[in-house]
Design a protein around this motif. Structure first.
Motif, mmCIF file in Angstrom:
data_model
loop_
_atom_site.group_PDB
_atom_site.id
_atom_site.type_symbol
_atom_site.label_atom_id
_atom_site.label_comp_id
_atom_site.label_asym_id
_atom_site.label_seq_id
_atom_site.Cartn_x
_atom_site.Cartn_y
_atom_site.Cartn_z
ATOM 1 N N PHE A 197 4.641 1.234 4.992
ATOM 2 C CA PHE A 197 4.448 0.980 3.572
ATOM 3 C C PHE A 197 3.849 -0.414 3.446
ATOM 4 O O PHE A 197 4.475 -1.415 3.779
ATOM 5 C CB PHE A 197 5.789 1.086 2.844
ATOM 6 C CG PHE A 197 5.704 0.879 1.364
ATOM 7 C CD1 PHE A 197 4.715 1.493 0.605
ATOM 8 C CD2 PHE A 197 6.624 0.069 0.715
ATOM 9 C CE1 PHE A 197 4.650 1.307 -0.773
ATOM 10 C CE2 PHE A 197 6.572 -0.120 -0.651
ATOM 11 C CZ PHE A 197 5.580 0.494 -1.396
ATOM 12 N N THR A 198 2.619 -0.481 2.997
ATOM 13 C CA THR A 198 1.822 -1.700 3.066
ATOM 14 C C THR A 198 2.482 -2.930 2.450
ATOM 15 O O THR A 198 2.454 -4.015 3.062
ATOM 16 C CB THR A 198 0.432 -1.447 2.449
ATOM 17 O OG1 THR A 198 -0.236 -0.432 3.232
ATOM 18 C CG2 THR A 198 -0.412 -2.703 2.421
ATOM 19 N N LEU B 35 -10.695 4.390 6.318
ATOM 20 C CA LEU B 35 -10.511 3.943 7.697
ATOM 21 C C LEU B 35 -10.945 2.491 7.804
ATOM 22 O O LEU B 35 -12.093 2.154 7.480
ATOM 23 C CB LEU B 35 -11.341 4.814 8.645
ATOM 24 C CG LEU B 35 -11.491 4.344 10.100
ATOM 25 C CD1 LEU B 35 -10.141 4.230 10.787
ATOM 26 C CD2 LEU B 35 -12.406 5.295 10.870
ATOM 27 N N LEU B 36 -10.033 1.626 8.218
ATOM 28 C CA LEU B 36 -10.329 0.214 8.431
ATOM 29 C C LEU B 36 -10.291 -0.046 9.936
ATOM 30 O O LEU B 36 -9.246 0.115 10.572
ATOM 31 C CB LEU B 36 -9.309 -0.685 7.729
ATOM 32 C CG LEU B 36 -9.093 -0.454 6.231
ATOM 33 C CD1 LEU B 36 -8.094 -1.478 5.687
ATOM 34 C CD2 LEU B 36 -10.402 -0.515 5.460
ATOM 35 N N ILE B 37 -11.429 -0.429 10.496
ATOM 36 C CA ILE B 37 -11.514 -0.698 11.933
ATOM 37 C C ILE B 37 -11.637 -2.203 12.136
ATOM 38 O O ILE B 37 -12.642 -2.813 11.752
ATOM 39 C CB ILE B 37 -12.715 0.020 12.576
ATOM 40 C CG1 ILE B 37 -12.676 1.520 12.238
ATOM 41 C CG2 ILE B 37 -12.704 -0.183 14.090
ATOM 42 C CD1 ILE B 37 -13.900 2.278 12.728
ATOM 43 N N PRO C 273 -6.438 0.784 -3.612
ATOM 44 C CA PRO C 273 -7.695 1.520 -3.773
ATOM 45 C C PRO C 273 -7.610 2.968 -3.302
ATOM 46 O O PRO C 273 -8.334 3.833 -3.808
ATOM 47 C CB PRO C 273 -8.692 0.707 -2.936
ATOM 48 C CG PRO C 273 -7.851 -0.011 -1.928
ATOM 49 C CD PRO C 273 -6.567 -0.317 -2.625
ATOM 50 N N VAL C 274 -6.744 3.223 -2.309
ATOM 51 C CA VAL C 274 -6.539 4.582 -1.803
ATOM 52 C C VAL C 274 -5.061 4.752 -1.475
ATOM 53 O O VAL C 274 -4.305 3.778 -1.404
ATOM 54 C CB VAL C 274 -7.380 4.857 -0.529
ATOM 55 C CG1 VAL C 274 -8.862 4.917 -0.850
ATOM 56 C CG2 VAL C 274 -7.103 3.811 0.549
ATOM 57 N N GLU C 275 -4.659 5.986 -1.276
ATOM 58 C CA GLU C 275 -3.270 6.250 -0.943
ATOM 59 C C GLU C 275 -2.933 5.840 0.486
ATOM 60 O O GLU C 275 -1.848 5.323 0.752
ATOM 61 C CB GLU C 275 -2.964 7.740 -1.141
ATOM 62 C CG GLU C 275 -1.534 8.150 -0.879
ATOM 63 C CD GLU C 275 -0.563 7.723 -1.976
ATOM 64 O OE1 GLU C 275 0.587 8.195 -1.967
ATOM 65 O OE2 GLU C 275 -0.945 6.924 -2.865
ATOM 66 N N ALA C 276 -3.857 6.069 1.400
ATOM 67 C CA ALA C 276 -3.576 5.762 2.806
ATOM 68 C C ALA C 276 -4.820 5.180 3.476
ATOM 69 O O ALA C 276 -5.950 5.572 3.167
ATOM 70 C CB ALA C 276 -3.127 7.012 3.551
ATOM 71 N N PRO D 223 -8.277 -6.178 1.015
ATOM 72 C CA PRO D 223 -8.173 -5.528 -0.308
ATOM 73 C C PRO D 223 -8.458 -4.040 -0.306
ATOM 74 O O PRO D 223 -8.067 -3.330 -1.243
ATOM 75 C CB PRO D 223 -9.201 -6.294 -1.152
ATOM 76 C CG PRO D 223 -10.084 -7.006 -0.181
ATOM 77 C CD PRO D 223 -9.248 -7.280 1.019
ATOM 78 N N LEU D 224 -9.116 -3.516 0.730
ATOM 79 C CA LEU D 224 -9.383 -2.084 0.806
ATOM 80 C C LEU D 224 -8.225 -1.287 1.404
ATOM 81 O O LEU D 224 -8.277 -0.062 1.441
ATOM 82 C CB LEU D 224 -10.644 -1.828 1.636
ATOM 83 C CG LEU D 224 -11.979 -2.230 0.993
ATOM 84 C CD1 LEU D 224 -13.113 -2.080 1.990
ATOM 85 C CD2 LEU D 224 -12.249 -1.407 -0.261
ATOM 86 N N CYS D 225 -7.182 -1.974 1.868
ATOM 87 C CA CYS D 225 -6.074 -1.258 2.500
ATOM 88 C C CYS D 225 -5.279 -0.457 1.478
ATOM 89 O O CYS D 225 -4.996 -0.920 0.362
ATOM 90 C CB CYS D 225 -5.147 -2.242 3.213
ATOM 91 S SG CYS D 225 -3.859 -1.427 4.195
ATOM 92 N N GLY D 226 -4.899 0.745 1.868
ATOM 93 C CA GLY D 226 -4.181 1.644 0.971
ATOM 94 C C GLY D 226 -2.691 1.384 0.916
ATOM 95 O O GLY D 226 -2.161 0.481 1.563
ATOM 96 N N ARG D 227 -2.017 2.214 0.142
ATOM 97 C CA ARG D 227 -0.567 2.088 -0.058
ATOM 98 C C ARG D 227 0.196 2.261 1.257
ATOM 99 O O ARG D 227 1.207 1.606 1.500
ATOM 100 C CB ARG D 227 -0.110 3.146 -1.071
ATOM 101 C CG ARG D 227 1.368 3.090 -1.437
ATOM 102 C CD ARG D 227 1.702 4.145 -2.483
ATOM 103 N NE ARG D 227 0.855 4.003 -3.660
ATOM 104 C CZ ARG D 227 1.079 3.138 -4.650
ATOM 105 N NH1 ARG D 227 2.144 2.348 -4.610
ATOM 106 N NH2 ARG D 227 0.260 3.076 -5.682
ATOM 107 N N PHE D 228 -0.278 3.158 2.091
ATOM 108 C CA PHE D 228 0.330 3.387 3.399
ATOM 109 C C PHE D 228 -0.712 3.101 4.482
ATOM 110 O O PHE D 228 -1.880 3.494 4.362
ATOM 111 C CB PHE D 228 0.831 4.818 3.528
ATOM 112 C CG PHE D 228 1.820 5.204 2.466
ATOM 113 C CD1 PHE D 228 3.108 4.676 2.469
ATOM 114 C CD2 PHE D 228 1.468 6.069 1.440
ATOM 115 C CE1 PHE D 228 4.025 5.009 1.479
ATOM 116 C CE2 PHE D 228 2.375 6.421 0.455
ATOM 117 C CZ PHE D 228 3.659 5.880 0.466
ATOM 118 N N ALA D 229 -0.306 2.397 5.508
ATOM 119 C CA ALA D 229 -1.186 2.059 6.631
ATOM 120 C C ALA D 229 -0.755 2.880 7.842
ATOM 121 O O ALA D 229 0.389 2.757 8.308
ATOM 122 C CB ALA D 229 -1.104 0.568 6.937
#
Length: 466
Positions: free
Chosen positions: A380-381, A249-251, A215-218, A298-304
Motif C-alpha cells: 500500500f503506497t 509500469l514504472l521501471i 493516478p492509477v490503482e496499481a 507522482p505516477l505511482c499508483g495506490r498499490f505498488a
C-alpha cells in the motif's frame, strides 16, 4: 585442569570422540536430559555433525581458553572444510540477537558452559521436542549469556551438504520438513514471548485503503540494471495483464550499460500511457533505492506491485488477484506464491514456493525465524512512502515485510502468480560462502533491528496500559 578433565564430550557418530548419541535423537528433549545427566565437567562439547574433525595445533585448548576467559554460554569457531580433496577456509558469522534462523551455521563443534546448559534445559523441561531441542537450547542459552564466535580457524572437517545455496535456500518450505518446521516455530515463538518481542494475534492497526489520490490503482515496479536478456519478457508479462482498474509500469533503470535502457525506451514510446522509464540522477542506488525512487514518483499508483527484471507474472490476472486481496483482507502488504524455474522457464526443484508456514495467528512472529516471505510482493503506497526501503540490493523486501507486519495485517495469496528465474548472480543461485555469509549477516541484522523494535513497542504499550 587439562582439557580432558574440563570437558564432557558428546558426538553424533561412534567414530567421533565422546559419548555417541544417534543423530536422530539430537533434536529430542531426551537428548537434553542425557546432556544434563551425563555432563560432569564444567564444559560440554558437542560434535554435532557426522564428519571427521582434525583440530588445529592447540585448537581445542584455544576454544576452551576463550570459554574460561569470557564466561560465554556457547562458543563456536571458524574452520576449514574439505570437499573432494580441496580444503577451503569456512568463516562463520557472528551471532546477533536477531540470529533466530534455525539453520544458522555454527559449524561442526559447539562448546557450552555446563551450568548454563542445565539451567536452559530445566527451563525447557515442559516443552517436549522431537526435532527442535538443540535449537530451543541455543535460544535459551542466548537469554542467559553470550553466544560467541572465535574468528580463528580451529579445526578441519568435511563438507557434508554438497547442494548449492539455491537448493538449500528453500528447505524450510519443503512439505517434507513440515513437522520439523512447526516445532522450530514453536520454540522460536516461546523465545519471543520470554524476551518480550511476541506480537499478539489480530492486534493490527486499522488501515484506510481509500486514503489519498493516485493516478492509477496499481503500479508495477521493476528495478533493473543490465538485464537486456530478460527485461522485454518482464515488460511483456505486465502488458499482458487484464484488470478492471487502471495500472501502469514504472521501471527504475539504475544506469544500465548493456542496452537495457534502449529496450525500455522502445516500450515507453509504443505504450506511453503505461510504460514509464525512470532513470535516477544518483549513482549510489541499490534495488531498495530504486524502489524508493519509483514509489515516491507522482505516477505511482495506490498499490505498488513488485516484479523483478528477470522474472515474469505467470498468469494474466496476477495484478487483479493481488489488488483484490488488499481489499478483501484490508492489509498493508500482499505476498503471493511463485514457481522456481531455470532461465528457459523450465520448473526447478523445489518448484512451487507458497510459504504456507505463514499463518494469520503467528505469521508475523514466525517471520523472524525464516529467511524470506515470498513473492511477488505488493505494498500500500502511502505506508511505504512513510517507511523507506533500505538502500541495498538484498533483503530490502524482507525488511519492508518485517516492518509492516509489526503493525499491519499482511495478506496472503496462495495461488501461483509468478515465475522466478534462477540464474547466476541472483539470490537463489549458487553463491560463494563469502556472499552467503554477507547475505545471512545482513538479514540477521534486519531481524535484530526488528526484534528490538518489537520489544520497544510492547514496552510502550505496557506503559500506556498502566
Amino acid at each position: 585442569m587439562r582439557p580432558a578433565e574440563e570437558i564432557s564430550v558428546f558426538s553424533c557418530h561412534p567414530a567421533l570422540p565422546g559419548r555417541a548419541i544417534p543423530p536422530e535423537e539430537w533434536g529430542s528433549s531426551s537428548f537434553l536430559e542425557t546432556l544434563c545427566r551425563e555432563s560432569k565437567a564444567p564444559f560440554t562439547l558437542l560434535y554435532c555433525k557426522p564428519a571427521r574433525i582434525e583440530w588445529a595445533y592447540l585448537g581445542l585448548e584455544r576454544l576452551l581458553q576463550t570459554a574460561r576467559d569470557t564466561g560465554a554460554g556457547m562458543i563456536y569457531a571458524d574452520h576449514y572444510r574439505e570437499n573432494g580433496g580441496t580444503v577451503r577456509p569456512f568463516p562463520c558469522i557472528d551471532y546477533q540477537k536477531g540470529a533466530l534462523r534455525d539453520d544458522f551455521d555454527f559449524g561442526h563443534v559447539l562448546l557450552f558452559r555446563t551450568d548454563l546448559l542445565r539451567q536452559a534445559a530445566d527451563e525447557l523441561r515442559q516443552e517436549h521436542y522431537r526435532h527442535a531441542a538443540l535449537y530451543a537450547l541455543r535460544l535459551a542459552i542466548s537469554r542467559r549469556a553470550e553466544i560467541l564466535r572465535v574468528n580463528e580457524f580451529l579445526y578441519t572437517t568435511t563438507e557434508l551438504d554438497l547442494r548449492n545455496s539455491g537448493e538449500k535456500n528453500f528447505d524450510y518450505v519443503d512439505p517434507r520438513n513440515q513437522a520439523v518446521q512447526l516445532e522450530m516455530e514453536h520454540a522460536c515463538t516461546n523465545h519471543l514471548k520470554r524476551i518480550g518481542a511476541y506480537l499478539t494475534p489480530g492486534d493490527y492497526r486499522p488501515i484506510d485503503l481509500a486514503a489519498g489520490d493516485f493516478p492509477v490503482e496499481a503500479s508495477v515496479i521493476i528495478p533493473v540494471r543490465n538485464r537486456a536478456k530478460t527485461i522485454a519478457d518482464a515488460i511483456e508479462s505486465v502488458l499482458s495483464q487484464r484488470a478492471d482498474f487502471p495500472f501502469n509500469l514504472l521501471i527504475a533503470d539504475n544506469l544500465s550499460t548493456d542496452g537495457t535502457g534502449e529496450i525500455i525506451e522502445r516500450y515507453a514510446a509504443s505504450h506511453p500511457e503505461t510504460v514509464h522509464h525512470l532513470v535516477p540522477t544518483r549513482t549510489d542506488l541499490g534495488i531498495g533505492g530504486c524502489w524508493n525512487l519509483a514509489i515516491r514518483h507522482p505516477l505511482c499508483g495506490r498499490f505498488a506491485i513488485q516484479l523483478d527484471s528477470d522474472d515474469l507474472y505467470s498468469r494474466p490476472d496476477t495484478l487483479q488477484l493481488m489488488v483484490d486481496t488488499f481489499y478483501r483482507e484490508q492489509c498493508a502488504m500482499v505476498i503471493g506464491s511463485y514457481e522456481i524455474t531455470d532461465f528457459s522457464l523450465r520448473p526447478l526443484p523445489p518448484g512451487v514456493i507458497a510459504h504456507r508456514e505463514w499463518t494469520e495467528e503467528n505469521g508475523r512472529n514466525n517471520a523472524l525465524r525464516i529467511n524470506g516471505l515470498g513473492a511477488p510482493r505488493g505494498f500500500f503506497t502511502p505506508l511505504v512512502r512513510e517507511k523507506p526501503f533500505p538502500n541495498t540490493s538484498y533483503g530490502e523486501d524482507y525488511c519492508m515485510g518485517l516492518t509492516l507486519s509489526r503493525d499491519y495485517r499482511i495478506g496472503r495469496l496462495y495461488e501461483v502468480v509468478y515465475r522466478c528465474r534462477r540464474w547466476e548472480g541472483n539470490s537463489d543461485a549458487a553463491l560463494s560462502p563469502e556472499r552467503i555469509n554477507a547475505n545471512n549477516s545482513y538479514k540477521d541484522k534486519l531481524r535484530t533491528i526488528e526484534l528490538l523494535s518489537r520489544i520497544r513497542k510492547n514496552l510502550l504499550l505496557k506503559s500506556e496500559h498502566k
